[in-house]
Design an enzyme around this catalytic site. Structure first.
Site, short mmCIF file in Angstrom:
data_model
loop_
_atom_site.label_atom_id
_atom_site.label_comp_id
_atom_site.label_asym_id
_atom_site.label_seq_id
_atom_site.Cartn_x
_atom_site.Cartn_y
_atom_site.Cartn_z
N TYR A 99 5.86 62.49 -41.90
CA TYR A 99 7.17 61.29 -41.72
C TYR A 99 6.03 60.00 -41.26
O TYR A 99 6.48 59.09 -42.11
CB TYR A 99 8.27 61.72 -40.91
CG TYR A 99 8.51 60.45 -40.90
CD1 TYR A 99 9.82 60.53 -41.03
CD2 TYR A 99 8.67 59.36 -39.33
CE1 TYR A 99 10.63 59.63 -41.20
CE2 TYR A 99 9.39 58.19 -39.24
CZ TYR A 99 10.72 58.45 -40.35
OH TYR A 99 10.86 57.06 -40.18
N ASP A 120 13.03 62.18 -41.77
CA ASP A 120 13.33 62.55 -40.10
C ASP A 120 14.58 63.53 -40.18
O ASP A 120 15.38 63.83 -40.76
CB ASP A 120 12.84 61.51 -38.92
CG ASP A 120 13.83 60.50 -39.14
OD1 ASP A 120 14.85 60.12 -40.31
OD2 ASP A 120 13.91 59.75 -38.78
N GLU A 144 5.97 52.47 -36.55
CA GLU A 144 6.23 53.74 -36.50
C GLU A 144 5.67 54.78 -35.96
O GLU A 144 6.67 55.42 -35.51
CB GLU A 144 5.21 54.32 -37.88
CG GLU A 144 6.40 54.00 -39.26
CD GLU A 144 7.81 53.90 -38.83
OE1 GLU A 144 8.36 55.38 -38.70
OE2 GLU A 144 8.50 53.23 -40.41
#
Length: 352
Positions: free
Chosen positions: A121, A139, A40
């Site tokens: 996010y 996103d 991520e």
């Protein structure tokens, strides 16, 4: 929420497609919290195809939070070299230190938001995938899907305001039985089917739920105000030592907003050169490249400098007063330092 949207059908169609068609990505094979966190962070502002080799090397070199927490920052930055936005690497390093100092990792999104480099996010992605928290990731990909799904014609100032607007819709759609797979399915759909240009509506697994597809022009969603861009032009200098066995590099300040502590080829300003110092007698244009950083469109020109003795003495004096910002790096040591990715590629192509 579009009244015609059947949430149950949408969730079911999306999840079935994802479980049958998801790309085989290394962070999905034998998943772990650590792999999810690293992926991520790497995927913030970086495409999957670019991140893949970096991720695989990172996991080989630093296989867990403990290994990352105890690694010197220089090693962390070297492994990140070429991915750009180096604050991500520094924040990931700090996060590993924070995680290893706790008896166990936090599970709630709010707790992750308190850790370095973690925004809404990333917190949603980590906690939904690793802990089954029913919270949506929002996103650009997800905004695009939801704007098309609902055929919402709102004009947004920027992507952040669009994400804030669509977050309640995204959370209402989350599949609470499989939130991690649902979020990854949304990411996958946006990356492979519901693309910015030329979306593959004919093979979209959720087309029956999509109001945008029914308009026959889904590309018009979402509607974002045009970004203002700024053109910049920069010169960079390739300057060798008298013995031609070392190159002069500039190291950004540790407090710099970008590239803190990272080496780059110096600009004329870094070594206090002016236009008359860069005549064709002294400098030869070797390469030129264009690149983008946020709203800036940058043209970089790379000059090989071969100064006469007086100019070389001036440069030598400047190096001595630069407090370590200008350093001679042996050509044989170039692979050992962390050099900005674009400059590494230029050096390898034109100066190696």
């Amino acid at each position: 929420m579009n009244a015609a949207l059947d949430k149950k059908t949408f969730r079911s169609d999306l999840l079935a497609w994802y479980r049958a068609s998801a790309r085989a990505l290394p962070w999905r094979a034998k998943p772990s919290l650590y792999k999810t966190v690293v992926s991520e962070f790497m995927l913030q502002q970086t495409q999957v195809k670019t991140a893949l080799p970096y991720f695989e090397r990172w996991i080989r070199e630093l296989p867990g939070f403990d290994a990352l927490a105890t690694a010197p920052e220089a090693r962390v930055l070297k492994l990140w070299e070429g991915l750009g936005y180096y604050s991500r690497a520094r924040n990931l390093h700090k996060l590993a230190l924070a995680i290893t100092a706790r008896p166990e990792p936090p599970r709630a999104p709010a707790a992750w938001l308190e850790l370095p480099g973690v925004g809404p996010y990333t917190a949603a992605a980590i906690t939904s995938i690793s802990f089954g928290e029913p919270v949506a990731c929002v996103d650009g990909n997800v905004v695009r899907i939801l704007a098309r799904l609902t055929a919402d014609g709102t004009v947004f100032r920027d992507s952040s305001s669009a994400a804030k607007y669509f977050t309640p819709i995204a959370n209402a759609l989350v599949n609470k039985a499989a939130p991690g797979d649902h979020n990854q399915a949304m990411m996958e759909l946006g990356a492979t089917i519901c693309t910015r240009q030329n979306p593959s509506c004919a093979i979209c697994p959720v087309r029956s739920s999509c109001a945008g597809a029914r308009t026959l022009s889904p590309e018009q969603f979402p509607r974002l105000a045009a970004k203002k861009t700024e053109e910049q032009s920069v010169c960079r200098i390739w300057f060798l030592s008298t013995k031609r066995d070392a190159v002069l590099l500039h190291r950004a300040s540790p407090s710099a907003r970008r590239l803190a502590g990272i080496f780059e080829l110096p600009s004329p300003a870094d070594i206090e050169l002016d236009e008359k110092d860069l005549t064709t007698k002294n400098a030869k244009l070797v390469a030129e490249q264009k690149r983008s950083i946020t709203r800036y469109r940058i043209t970089e020109k790379f000059l090989a400098l071969t100064p006469g003795a007086p100019l070389r003495r001036r440069i030598d004096a400047r190096i001595k007063t630069s407090a370590g910002m200008l350093q001679w790096i042996a050509l044989s040591d170039l692979d050992k330092i962390t050099l900005s990715g674009p400059h590494r590629r230029i050096v390898q192509k034109h100066f190696a």
